[in-house]
Design a protein around this motif. Structure first.
Motif, PDB file in Angstrom:
ATOM      1  N   ARG A 208       0.748  -1.023  -0.120  1.00  0.00           N
ATOM      2  CA  ARG A 208       0.034   0.065  -0.002  1.00  0.00           C
ATOM      3  C   ARG A 208       0.977   1.154  -0.014  1.00  0.00           C
ATOM      4  O   ARG A 208       2.150   1.194   0.552  1.00  0.00           O
ATOM      5  CB  ARG A 208      -0.967   0.120   1.297  1.00  0.00           C
ATOM      6  CG  ARG A 208      -1.961  -1.331   1.290  1.00  0.00           C
ATOM      7  CD  ARG A 208      -2.631  -0.809   2.394  1.00  0.00           C
ATOM      8  NE  ARG A 208      -3.678  -2.107   2.687  1.00  0.00           N
ATOM      9  CZ  ARG A 208      -5.025  -2.187   2.255  1.00  0.00           C
ATOM     10  NH1 ARG A 208      -5.163  -1.412   1.422  1.00  0.00           N
ATOM     11  NH2 ARG A 208      -5.486  -3.185   2.547  1.00  0.00           N
ATOM     12  N   PRO A 209       0.494   2.251  -0.645  1.00  0.00           N
ATOM     13  CA  PRO A 209       1.304   3.615  -0.659  1.00  0.00           C
ATOM     14  C   PRO A 209       1.240   4.014   0.754  1.00  0.00           C
ATOM     15  O   PRO A 209       0.437   3.939   1.443  1.00  0.00           O
ATOM     16  CB  PRO A 209       0.459   4.374  -1.741  1.00  0.00           C
ATOM     17  CG  PRO A 209      -0.298   3.699  -2.395  1.00  0.00           C
ATOM     18  CD  PRO A 209      -0.741   2.387  -1.499  1.00  0.00           C
ATOM     19  N   LYS A 210       2.232   4.643   1.062  1.00  0.00           N
ATOM     20  CA  LYS A 210       2.509   5.171   2.439  1.00  0.00           C
ATOM     21  C   LYS A 210       1.859   6.666   2.341  1.00  0.00           C
ATOM     22  O   LYS A 210       1.697   7.230   1.477  1.00  0.00           O
ATOM     23  CB  LYS A 210       4.025   5.425   2.711  1.00  0.00           C
ATOM     24  CG  LYS A 210       4.778   4.145   2.983  1.00  0.00           C
ATOM     25  CD  LYS A 210       6.254   4.259   3.310  1.00  0.00           C
ATOM     26  CE  LYS A 210       6.942   2.980   3.603  1.00  0.00           C
ATOM     27  NZ  LYS A 210       8.352   3.358   3.876  1.00  0.00           N
ATOM     28  N   ASP A 213       3.501   9.266   0.561  1.00  0.00           N
ATOM     29  CA  ASP A 213       3.544   9.170  -0.771  1.00  0.00           C
ATOM     30  C   ASP A 213       2.151   9.664  -1.329  1.00  0.00           C
ATOM     31  O   ASP A 213       2.147  10.292  -2.287  1.00  0.00           O
ATOM     32  CB  ASP A 213       3.769   7.708  -1.229  1.00  0.00           C
ATOM     33  CG  ASP A 213       5.189   7.224  -0.688  1.00  0.00           C
ATOM     34  OD1 ASP A 213       6.129   7.707  -0.930  1.00  0.00           O
ATOM     35  OD2 ASP A 213       5.417   5.989  -0.526  1.00  0.00           O
ATOM     36  N   GLN A 214       1.216   9.531  -0.695  1.00  0.00           N
ATOM     37  CA  GLN A 214      -0.163   9.695  -1.022  1.00  0.00           C
ATOM     38  C   GLN A 214      -0.299  11.433  -1.052  1.00  0.00           C
ATOM     39  O   GLN A 214      -0.998  11.749  -1.813  1.00  0.00           O
ATOM     40  CB  GLN A 214      -1.258   9.134  -0.173  1.00  0.00           C
ATOM     41  CG  GLN A 214      -1.511   7.524  -0.521  1.00  0.00           C
ATOM     42  CD  GLN A 214      -2.355   7.083   0.652  1.00  0.00           C
ATOM     43  OE1 GLN A 214      -2.594   7.525   1.759  1.00  0.00           O
ATOM     44  NE2 GLN A 214      -3.018   5.844   0.243  1.00  0.00           N
ATOM     45  N   MET A 217       1.564  12.713  -4.044  1.00  0.00           N
ATOM     46  CA  MET A 217       1.054  12.595  -5.194  1.00  0.00           C
ATOM     47  C   MET A 217      -0.143  13.677  -5.275  1.00  0.00           C
ATOM     48  O   MET A 217      -0.464  14.027  -6.340  1.00  0.00           O
ATOM     49  CB  MET A 217       0.325  11.129  -5.186  1.00  0.00           C
ATOM     50  CG  MET A 217       1.283  10.067  -5.362  1.00  0.00           C
ATOM     51  SD  MET A 217       0.453   8.579  -5.216  1.00  0.00           S
ATOM     52  CE  MET A 217      -0.377   8.605  -6.916  1.00  0.00           C
TER      53      MET A 217
END
Length: 219
Positions: A208-210, A213-214, A217
């Motif tokens: 899962r994206p950390k 990171d989210q 984005m």
């Protein structure tokens, strides 16, 4: 009824899916004539069927695949007894009793998987180990990466298929066990399902994206 080579052919069709006689001959390292003779016998026995597919200019190619009877050549872990036990548990203890039984099995399986996966550091190695465990349980499992680079767990056989048809909560339980065993930082998605008519069960497995990171984005 089958000799060793014929059993290898059935296994190849089970694991790889529909194939041409030429592909089977190459995979089994025998002549195409011998393959066609064996396919003819298996077809007469109702274990294989074929479909003709025109992929390009020229004659259509004939792809052979296992029938339901062909799939039944592989073990189903005392399927009839299991199905009857599920019906009896539901009749005697009700749906809540059946749910408790499934939850107990789910927890015991999860404990086993977590114990085996805990010492392993990388996600790819964990999925490889999970595939090895599932193969030992009769699922003919493999791990690989798809064209997008995502990890994929494939189960070419379901030894509890008859039981799962009688109680689909068992399939829900297995998906939840995979998710819990691999941890909250991993997402498991089933994209092929034997009970929905697919040849196999297959799962994509990705980290899962950390949160950082989210957020990056979104910015």
């Amino acid at each position: 009824m089958q000799d060793r080579t014929t059993n290898r052919m059935l296994y190849s069709l089970k694991v790889t899916g529909a194939q041409t006689a030429a592909a089977l001959a190459e995979r089994l390292d025998i002549t195409a004539v011998a393959v066609r003779q064996m396919l003819g016998r298996l077809h007469e026995a109702g274990l294989v069927e074929y479909e003709d597919s025109r992929e390009s200019v020229g004659r259509p190619k004939r792809f052979w695949h296992l029938t339901e009877a062909g799939n039944a050549q592989f073990p189903d872990n005392h399927a009839g007894l299991t199905r009857d036990l599920i019906a009896s548990i539901s009749a005697v203890f009700g749906e809540s009793g059946l749910d408790q039984l499934i939850s107990h099995r789910e927890q015991a399986t999860l404990n086993q998987y977590q114990l085996a996966l805990e010492p392993i550091e990388t996600l790819e190695a964990k999925v490889e180990q999970l595939a090895a465990i599932r193969s030992a349980e009769g699922y003919m499992a493999t791990s690989t990466r798809n064209a997008e680079g995502k990890l994929v767990l494939v189960e070419n056989h379901c030894p509890i298929c008859v039981a799962a048809k009688a109680c689909q909560k068992l399939c829900r339980s297995e998906l939840e066990v995979f998710q819990a065993a691999l941890g909250p930082d991993v997402e498991v998605t089933r994209f092929e399902h034997i009970l929905k008519g697919a040849r196999r069960c297959a799962y994509t497995i990705a980290a899962r994206p950390k949160q950082s990171d989210q957020l990056a984005m979104k910015l």
